[in-house]
Every structure is written in C-alpha cells, then in structure tokens.
Design a protein around this motif. Structure first.
Motif: not given
Length: 351
Positions: A192-197, A247-251, A289-290, A300-303
């Motif tokens: 489990i973790g924070m989705l950052t990229q 929305n670029n906040k990590p989830i 994490y929350y 959050l980096i996304r394509p």
C-alpha cells in the motif's frame, strides 16, 4: 501485516453460521407445514445452526459433505506463463464471515458451467467441492489448503447476506522488505502507498511485443517503489473514476498479488494475472496516508492523453541469441515470448 476488513456496517457480534431470529422462525414454520406443530417443534440451538456452514478454518481433505458460506473477493483467469494460451483454470479468493480466506480453483473444463456463475463481491453457499493441499508456489493467500471445484460443485447465491464479510483481503509487505522477497516463489506480495506517478504505456519485451506501464508509489516515509504492469493491466490502468484530469493530488492505492523482482540492482514489483488494485481503500492501514495527504504538497505525475495512446503493431521476429546473451536478459521483459529452442553444435577436430 494480515488484514481482512469488512464494511463499516458489519455487525461485530455476528459469527460464522449464526442466524437471526427470523431464520429460526422460518425453520420452525417449515416443520409445522410438514406435519409437526410449531409448539411441538424442538428448540434449535444457535450452535447447531452454525454447523450448517463450516468455517474455512475447519476444512480438511478428509471432511466431506460440508457447506461453506463465503464472499468472492477476487477472480482471475490463468492461461499459462505467457498469459495468451488456452484457459488453464479460473482462480477465486474466498472469505468467510470470520475473515478467513482460501484460494479456490475452477478447472478449464468447468469454466463455462461453473465460472460464469461466480461473480466478485457476491456471497455464495458452496458445497460438493474438493479440499486439497495448496500449491507450493505463488500462493495468493496464506492458507495451506485450497478448494477445487468439481462437476458436482454447487454454488447458490445468498441474497441480503450479513455485512460482516470482508471486502478486502491483503497481507501487506513493507517497502524495505520487498528486496528480501525477490524471487520468493512461495507467496504473492501486497503493498500500500501513495500513488505519485503513472508512467505512459510503452512497448517492451521480445521485439516490442508487450505493452508495459510503470506505476510509482511512496510509503509513509516517502520511500519509492515501482510496480510494472503488463498487457491488459497496463493499458487498462486508469484513475479517471477516482479524480479528474485537473486534480494532481496523490491518492492512496493498494496493490495485491504481485511478484518481487530485481533488474540492474533495483528491486520492484511485477504484476501477475492475480494482481488487483484498490483506490483509496477503507482499511485501517490506509488512515495514516489520508492524514499525511491532507498537508502534503506531493503532486501526482500522469501521462497526457497523447501519451496514453499506445498500440503494438510490430510482430515478433525470430532472433539468434547466444547462451550468454540469453543469461543476461531480464526474464520479466519477455512475459509473452514462446521459445522454440534450437541449438547449433560445432565439432572441432584437433589433429
């Protein structure tokens, strides 16, 4: 860390096989209609009613004619190491009301008849199955036994089941322990973790024959871990239903059913056919994490949309490789290769 977490509506006092008073009255009413008066019907202790369903912990290969009441947590198909061959079997992760889990398998010959009737998140009463020792490799849950469906297996859906059944089944591994699990073939790994990229899908593998996507997550200490997804999982990974493009906040995300691998000295997780992910899971381990994300400035980096468009158009060609070149290859870069080995031997006669 072992977890089997149910919804907030669960009744904490309800145990496996226990029934409410309405169910007991229904049984007495059935006896009355069969010729026995309700007043003459014997009292049925709740303990005897519980015996109608056998807890997973009490299953064993010698115990027959048992009935289990379980929720289907996960379901996936296995088509061999290449994942593009004929169906070998359908896999299920089942959990009872006590939160105990077991791996079940539906053979390919029964996939159409039995497999199509089993749906994720439904609760079933299952009977006439075979209990056998679990396989010694790539176990999705920690149980030394497994269930195999047979021609006579029956699965009846339970309408309005109690809310005590788990929603998530996981056994979390910390990031620092991923490396020591490299090439561990006993169990699959959950994290489990924070989705950052979210990496863009790209082609890789044998002559660019596979779609690959790299996902990066961070733990509570900001340590980073890469998860590589393949094929349909790589192309199908999306957070559109969780947050919009602006929305670029990590989830928070939990991956289950992965394998620990290492390439060029770096440890990472590789997706398997058993891999599933959950966005913002409602489990105790996610709460810290929350809290952290409320004050975090992580982005959050996304394509881009254009980068998401990826298609494999090149068919693999036969290549000649020396044994040394084969030994130096990363096997996880070739998950769908079918090898037809041919060795050329040269004899040198010395005079």
């Amino acid at each position: 860390m072992l977890g089997a977490f149910a919804s907030s509506q669960q009744a904490s006092t309800l145990q496996c096989g226990h029934f409410d008073p309405n169910f007991v009255e229904a049984l007495k009413d059935g006896l009355q209609h069969s010729g026995q008066k309700s007043s003459d019907a014997p009292d049925i202790p709740v303990q005897q009613l519980a015996m109608l369903f056998t807890p997973i912990t009490e299953l064993n290969p010698q115990k027959i004619n048992v009935v289990i009441r379980v929720r289907v947590i996960r379901k996936w198909e296995f088509r061999g190491a290449t994942n593009d061959g004929p169906l070998r079997h359908i896999n299920l992760i089942l959990a009872d009301e006590q939160g105990t889990t077991i791996h079940a398998e539906i053979p390919a010959a029964l996939a159409t008849e039995k497999g199509s009737l089993i749906q994720i998140d439904k609760v079933y009463e299952i009977r006439h199955f075979r209990v056998m020792p679990s396989r010694g490799y790539f176990k999705p849950v920690h149980n030394n036994l497994m269930i195999q469906f047979t021609l006579y297996t029956q699965a009846k859906v339970v309408n309005d089941p109690p809310h005590i059944f788990p929603i998530y089944i996981y056994n979390l591994t910390s990031f620092e322990k991923v490396e020591e699990n490299v090439d561990n073939r006993n169990y699959l790994i959950d994290v489990i973790g924070m989705l950052t990229q979210i990496g863009a899908p790209h082609v890789a593998g044998y002559n660019n024959s596979s779609i690959v996507r790299d996902i990066f997550i961070k733990d509570i200490s900001d340590a980073s871990l890469k998860i590589t997804l393949w094929g349909d999982q790589a192309s199908g990974f999306s957070i559109d239903n969780v947050c919009n493009q602006s929305n670029n906040k990590p989830i928070v995300i939990m991956f289950v059913g992965c394998l620990a691998k290492q390439f060029k000295g770096q440890s990472y997780l590789s997706g398997t056919t058993a891999t599933t992910w959950y966005f913002n899971p409602n489990i105790p381990e996610a709460q810290e994490y929350y809290i952290k994300l409320q004050s975090s400035d992580l982005q959050l980096i996304r394509p881009t949309v254009a980068e998401e468009e990826c298609e494999v158009s090149q068919k693999p060609n036969i290549e000649d490789k020396t044994i040394q070149e084969l030994l130096e290859m990363d096997p996880d870069m070739f998950p769908v290769i079918i090898v037809n080995p041919f060795c050329s031997t040269f004899l040198i006669h010395k005079k």
